[in-house]
Write a protein that holds these residues in place. Structure first.
Motif, PDB file in Angstrom:
ATOM      1  N   LYS A 159      23.201  65.867  39.021  1.00 39.78           N
ATOM      2  CA  LYS A 159      22.085  64.947  38.750  1.00 39.78           C
ATOM      3  C   LYS A 159      22.298  64.251  37.408  1.00 39.78           C
ATOM      4  N   ALA A 160      22.775  65.007  36.419  1.00 34.24           N
ATOM      5  CA  ALA A 160      23.028  64.430  35.094  1.00 34.24           C
ATOM      6  C   ALA A 160      24.084  63.330  35.179  1.00 34.24           C
ATOM      7  N   LEU A 161      25.164  63.583  35.885  1.00 37.03           N
ATOM      8  CA  LEU A 161      26.223  62.581  36.015  1.00 37.03           C
ATOM      9  C   LEU A 161      25.720  61.337  36.749  1.00 37.03           C
ATOM     10  N   ALA A 162      24.832  61.536  37.711  1.00 42.31           N
ATOM     11  CA  ALA A 162      24.235  60.395  38.414  1.00 42.31           C
ATOM     12  C   ALA A 162      23.385  59.557  37.461  1.00 42.31           C
ATOM     13  N   VAL A 163      22.689  60.205  36.543  1.00 44.85           N
ATOM     14  CA  VAL A 163      21.874  59.464  35.562  1.00 44.85           C
ATOM     15  C   VAL A 163      22.793  58.674  34.628  1.00 44.85           C
ATOM     16  N   PHE A 164      23.880  59.298  34.159  1.00 44.65           N
ATOM     17  CA  PHE A 164      24.824  58.565  33.303  1.00 44.65           C
ATOM     18  C   PHE A 164      25.382  57.344  34.044  1.00 44.65           C
ATOM     19  N   ALA A 165      25.690  57.486  35.336  1.00 41.85           N
ATOM     20  CA  ALA A 165      26.199  56.361  36.135  1.00 41.85           C
ATOM     21  C   ALA A 165      25.141  55.266  36.242  1.00 41.85           C
ATOM     22  N   ARG A 166      23.884  55.660  36.457  1.00 48.08           N
ATOM     23  CA  ARG A 166      22.791  54.679  36.545  1.00 48.08           C
ATOM     24  C   ARG A 166      22.625  53.937  35.219  1.00 48.08           C
ATOM     25  N   ILE A 167      22.759  54.657  34.109  1.00 48.09           N
ATOM     26  CA  ILE A 167      22.643  54.011  32.791  1.00 48.09           C
ATOM     27  C   ILE A 167      23.744  52.961  32.637  1.00 48.09           C
TER      28      ILE A 167
END
Length: 190
Positions: A159-167
């Motif tokens: 989930k954290a990596l998905a947030v970094f990708a979204r950013i």
């Protein structure tokens, strides 16, 4: 020309006395806030707190001045790694009295306090409570990065990596974009 030390001392004493007669009782809040903000920027956290704490005890501050004093205090406490005190400062009822835009900023700093304290679930709850209308848009990438780190620290790496990708997709060209890439790379190795 020879000037005696005695004359210099007399002139200096008179200058101090005259200055004391004409100095205001307390500096204006705006002046104190600017000085305290500069102190925080330069890492002088104790000095900033010493300047803003008396302001927070005043009842005649405007809501905007109160917000500025609280944010400066929060930043200084975070810099001093006094996370519990940071959370307490915001939780003492001031959040309910904050102007609309200010409440989101205070919630962000509350989340920073929880994060620094190692209480990642509480930090995520504080971040979720931020309404997009209550915080300036330039905070959005910072909110998302903090969210990503909270997720990572609480064991939700995907989930954290998905947030970094979204950013990266939403804010890649912003001033926060480069920092996000560095943190995203670091998160891959956590």
């Amino acid at each position: 020309m020879k000037i005696s030390l005695h004359r210099i001392a007399i002139v200096a004493g008179l200058a101090l006395a005259l200055g004391a007669l004409h100095s205001p009782a307390a500096p204006a809040a705006d002046s104190v806030l600017k000085t305290a903000a500069a102190a925080v920027e330069d890492g002088f956290f104790d000095l900033a707190l010493k300047q803003v704490r008396p302001l927070l005890k005043q009842s005649n501050l405007s809501p905007v001045e109160t917000m500025e004093a609280l944010v400066i205090s929060a930043r200084a406490l975070y810099g001093k790694e006094q996370y519990h005190e940071l959370v307490d400062l915001i939780d003492d009822g001031r959040l309910r009295k904050a102007p609309a835009v200010g409440s989101g900023i205070l919630r962000f700093w509350r989340a920073m306090g929880w994060y620094g304290w190692g209480r990642y679930e509480e930090a995520l709850e504080a971040l979720e409570a931020i309404d997009g209308k209550t915080i300036p848009a330039d905070y959005n990438p910072r909110i998302e990065r903090l969210k990503a780190w909270c997720l990572l620290k609480s064991g939700n790496k995907n989930k954290a990596l998905a947030v970094f990708a979204r950013i990266e997709n939403e804010y890649g060209n912003s001033p926060e974009g480069a920092g996000n890439l560095l943190e995203w790379g670091r998160a891959l190795y956590e």
